[in-house]
Design a protein around this motif. Structure first.
Motif, PDB file in Angstrom:
ATOM      1  N   PHE A   1      10.414  11.453  29.570  1.00 57.13           N
ATOM      2  CA  PHE A   1      11.308  11.899  28.208  1.00 57.13           C
ATOM      3  C   PHE A   1      10.820  13.207  27.613  1.00 57.13           C
ATOM      4  CE2 PHE A   1      11.777  11.743  23.413  1.00 57.13           C
ATOM      5  CZ  PHE A   1      13.313  11.299  23.557  1.00 57.13           C
ATOM      6  N   ARG A   2       9.570  13.497  27.867  1.00 55.87           N
ATOM      7  CA  ARG A   2       9.178  15.020  27.228  1.00 55.87           C
ATOM      8  C   ARG A   2      10.003  15.960  28.157  1.00 55.87           C
ATOM      9  NH1 ARG A   2       5.218  18.068  30.088  1.00 55.87           N
ATOM     10  NH2 ARG A   2       3.878  19.348  28.612  1.00 55.87           N
TER      11      ARG A   2
ATOM     12  N   GLY B   1      11.305   1.625  30.615  1.00 56.95           N
ATOM     13  CA  GLY B   1      11.134   2.977  31.355  1.00 56.95           C
ATOM     14  C   GLY B   1      10.007   2.949  32.108  1.00 56.95           C
ATOM     15  N   GLY B   2       9.596   4.080  32.309  1.00 57.78           N
ATOM     16  CA  GLY B   2       8.405   4.673  33.239  1.00 57.78           C
ATOM     17  C   GLY B   2       7.387   3.905  32.655  1.00 57.78           C
ATOM     18  N   VAL B   3       6.651   4.571  31.567  1.00 53.60           N
ATOM     19  CA  VAL B   3       5.574   3.926  30.983  1.00 53.60           C
ATOM     20  C   VAL B   3       5.443   2.477  30.377  1.00 53.60           C
ATOM     21  CG1 VAL B   3       4.127   4.200  28.683  1.00 53.60           C
ATOM     22  CG2 VAL B   3       4.931   6.190  29.723  1.00 53.60           C
ATOM     23  N   SER B   4       6.914   1.998  30.230  1.00 55.00           N
ATOM     24  CA  SER B   4       6.832   0.282  29.864  1.00 55.00           C
ATOM     25  C   SER B   4       6.472  -0.243  31.184  1.00 55.00           C
ATOM     26  CB  SER B   4       8.266   0.079  29.476  1.00 55.00           C
ATOM     27  OG  SER B   4       8.087   0.831  28.002  1.00 55.00           O
TER      28      SER B   4
ATOM     29  N   ALA C   1      18.702  18.802  40.596  1.00 58.99           N
ATOM     30  CA  ALA C   1      17.814  18.436  39.359  1.00 58.99           C
ATOM     31  C   ALA C   1      18.594  18.401  37.998  1.00 58.99           C
ATOM     32  CB  ALA C   1      16.698  19.803  39.030  1.00 58.99           C
ATOM     33  N   THR C   2      19.488  18.957  37.860  1.00 61.20           N
ATOM     34  CA  THR C   2      20.139  18.797  36.923  1.00 61.20           C
ATOM     35  C   THR C   2      20.862  17.365  36.297  1.00 61.20           C
ATOM     36  OG1 THR C   2      22.324  19.828  37.590  1.00 61.20           O
ATOM     37  CG2 THR C   2      20.611  21.221  36.338  1.00 61.20           C
ATOM     38  N   GLU C   3      21.297  16.877  37.627  1.00 61.20           N
ATOM     39  CA  GLU C   3      21.809  15.563  37.706  1.00 61.20           C
ATOM     40  C   GLU C   3      20.580  14.382  37.453  1.00 61.20           C
ATOM     41  OE1 GLU C   3      22.616  17.867  39.755  1.00 61.20           O
ATOM     42  OE2 GLU C   3      24.584  18.207  40.381  1.00 61.20           O
ATOM     43  N   ALA C   4      19.614  14.776  38.027  1.00 64.54           N
ATOM     44  CA  ALA C   4      18.456  13.978  37.704  1.00 64.54           C
ATOM     45  C   ALA C   4      18.034  13.847  36.288  1.00 64.54           C
ATOM     46  CB  ALA C   4      17.215  14.259  38.584  1.00 64.54           C
ATOM     47  N   TYR C   5      18.194  14.836  35.565  1.00 66.39           N
ATOM     48  CA  TYR C   5      17.935  14.939  34.005  1.00 66.39           C
ATOM     49  C   TYR C   5      18.856  14.275  33.475  1.00 66.39           C
ATOM     50  CZ  TYR C   5      14.208  18.628  33.573  1.00 66.39           C
ATOM     51  OH  TYR C   5      13.006  19.277  33.556  1.00 66.39           O
TER      52      TYR C   5
ATOM     53  N   LEU D   1      18.307  10.575  33.621  1.00 68.14           N
ATOM     54  CA  LEU D   1      17.380  10.176  32.658  1.00 68.14           C
ATOM     55  C   LEU D   1      17.946   9.873  31.439  1.00 68.14           C
ATOM     56  CD1 LEU D   1      14.228   9.601  32.399  1.00 68.14           C
ATOM     57  CD2 LEU D   1      13.947  11.751  31.948  1.00 68.14           C
ATOM     58  N   GLU D   2      18.349  10.847  30.859  1.00 71.68           N
ATOM     59  CA  GLU D   2      19.157  10.934  29.513  1.00 71.68           C
ATOM     60  C   GLU D   2      20.036   9.692  29.515  1.00 71.68           C
ATOM     61  OE1 GLU D   2      20.218  14.579  26.380  1.00 71.68           O
ATOM     62  OE2 GLU D   2      21.411  14.298  28.046  1.00 71.68           O
ATOM     63  N   SER D   3      20.598   9.594  30.476  1.00 76.99           N
ATOM     64  CA  SER D   3      21.490   8.061  30.124  1.00 76.99           C
ATOM     65  C   SER D   3      20.941   6.882  30.016  1.00 76.99           C
ATOM     66  CB  SER D   3      22.512   7.831  31.309  1.00 76.99           C
ATOM     67  OG  SER D   3      21.780   7.462  32.496  1.00 76.99           O
ATOM     68  N   GLN D   4      19.602   6.685  30.242  1.00 80.42           N
ATOM     69  CA  GLN D   4      18.878   5.725  29.916  1.00 80.42           C
ATOM     70  C   GLN D   4      19.518   4.490  30.621  1.00 80.42           C
ATOM     71  OE1 GLN D   4      18.019   4.858  25.721  1.00 80.42           O
ATOM     72  NE2 GLN D   4      17.060   6.749  25.319  1.00 80.42           N
ATOM     73  N   LYS D   5      19.968   4.801  31.834  1.00 78.26           N
ATOM     74  CA  LYS D   5      20.510   3.731  32.801  1.00 78.26           C
ATOM     75  C   LYS D   5      19.230   3.227  33.597  1.00 78.26           C
ATOM     76  CE  LYS D   5      25.354   5.206  32.904  1.00 78.26           C
ATOM     77  NZ  LYS D   5      26.399   5.965  33.659  1.00 78.26           N
ATOM     78  N   HIS D   6      18.214   3.906  33.770  1.00 75.44           N
ATOM     79  CA  HIS D   6      17.161   3.579  34.898  1.00 75.44           C
ATOM     80  C   HIS D   6      16.359   2.586  34.347  1.00 75.44           C
ATOM     81  CE1 HIS D   6      15.297   6.396  31.830  1.00 75.44           C
ATOM     82  NE2 HIS D   6      14.449   5.967  32.093  1.00 75.44           N
ATOM     83  N   VAL D   7      15.669   2.184  35.370  1.00 77.75           N
ATOM     84  CA  VAL D   7      14.398   0.994  35.245  1.00 77.75           C
ATOM     85  C   VAL D   7      13.341   1.819  35.947  1.00 77.75           C
ATOM     86  CG1 VAL D   7      13.701  -1.074  35.464  1.00 77.75           C
ATOM     87  CG2 VAL D   7      16.116  -0.832  35.095  1.00 77.75           C
TER      88      VAL D   7
END
Length: 341
Positions: free
Chosen positions: A46-47, A174-177, A320-324, A327-333
């Protein structure tokens, strides 16, 4: 392995991830106590979104972004001892955080925010920042460790480590969780995970998480946490939501329990209510990643328990821009990773 004279790197001006610039630059040789790492994988936080938008405190402008990378040593400075070409390594999030507490000077050695980061093909870093990647993990898996995993480890096993039988509440998937859930489970805790998605909660369940709560379906999820714990409350909370989830966390934690404050993805601008904090003797602890020593300790746990990171999706370096954006979409686990060839 020979090191090319020219390599590619991304830079951001803080004007949005869609404007990340891929460019070619000349490579410098490592200084006497540095190594050159060929980066094989980078994971996003997220940073990194904050840096790309110019919202990260004290960030450098025109910076190579990203803090979390994994690769192999391809060149050694003349005074480097104990490391060899071919060693699989990660540099620590803050290069100078070797052990002990963080300081302002140490904080300002944070990759991808205060100094140039790892979203590039090669990087020179001081040898004191290096940590070996556990043998059972790939480069993609190793790239998820420096920030998300170490943050979760610092929360779970910091000054007052959780113990077998403790209840741990993890907000989100997310990642930390996800790392928080895995580390807590490996340490013998009972874990509760919240999410807005039943599908994401099933991923947590497959990791061995004992209790899951969909906070969209159960808006009083803090009361459900109290029900699960027999009214006592949880011992530790991995708090990534921020102000908008803090009041419910205060209700869900036990008297003299720990709330580990890691992020603010849910937004909000309210402070911690002092009266409630005092009346329950709650310990609030801000987490700013961790040290090389903690990283090494964490890797021993990961090796002993054969813990593998949860990776949602891997993107090629050129995307890389697609990866960002993903991540911003918050669809990931779990984690989003960028792979370099």
């Amino acid at each position: 392995m020979s090191v090319p004279p020219i390599a590619r790197e991304y830079r951001t001006q803080g004007d949005g991830h869609q404007n990340l610039k891929l460019q070619s630059v000349a490579l410098s040789k490592p200084k006497a106590t540095e190594v050159t790492i060929k980066i094989h994988a980078v994971s996003l936080q997220f940073r990194d979104l904050m840096v790309s938008k110019g919202h990260y405190p004290q960030q450098k402008w025109d910076i190579v972004p990203c803090s979390d990378g994994a690769g192999e040593i391809v060149a050694l400075g003349q005074d480097v001892k104990g490391w060899n070409v071919g060693d699989r390594v990660c540099p620590n999030f803050a290069l100078d955080h070797i052990h002990g507490d963080v300081t302002e000077d140490i904080k300002l050695t944070g990759l991808g925010g205060h100094i140039d980061g790892v979203l590039r093909e090669y990087i020179n870093v001081p040898v004191h920042s290096l940590v070996r990647i556990p043998e059972h993990l790939s480069y993609e898996e190793g790239s998820t460790l420096p920030c998300a995993a170490l943050t979760a480890y610092n929360a779970c096993l910091g000054p007052v480590p959780l113990k077998g039988g403790d209840y741990v509440l993890v907000l989100g998937t997310g990642g930390v969780s996800m790392f928080g859930a895995q580390i807590a489970l490996a340490s013998g805790a009972t874990v509760i995970v919240t999410s807005s998605s039943d599908e994401k909660l099933q991923v947590a369940k497959k990791l061995g998480v004992q209790h899951i709560i969909n906070y969209n379906k159960n808006v009083k999820w803090d009361e459900e946490v109290l029900n699960i714990t027999g009214g006592r409350g949880v011992d530790h909370i991995i708090e990534v939501g921020g102000p908008n989830t803090m009041l419910k966390c205060i209700n869900a934690v036990r008297h003299a329990g720990w709330i580990h404050i890691i992020g603010f993805v849910s937004g909000g601008d309210n402070g911690i209510p002092v009266g409630l904090a005092i009346s329950k003797a709650i310990v609030f602890r801000g987490i700013l990643i961790g040290s090389v020593k903690q990283f090494e300790d964490m890797n021993r746990l990961f090796t002993a328990r054969q813990i593998r990171p949860v990776i949602d999706k891997v993107f090629p370096f050129e995307e890389a821009t697609e990866a960002y954006a993903y991540l911003e979409s918050q669809k990931h686990v779990g984690k989003v990773v960028i792979k370099l060839t």
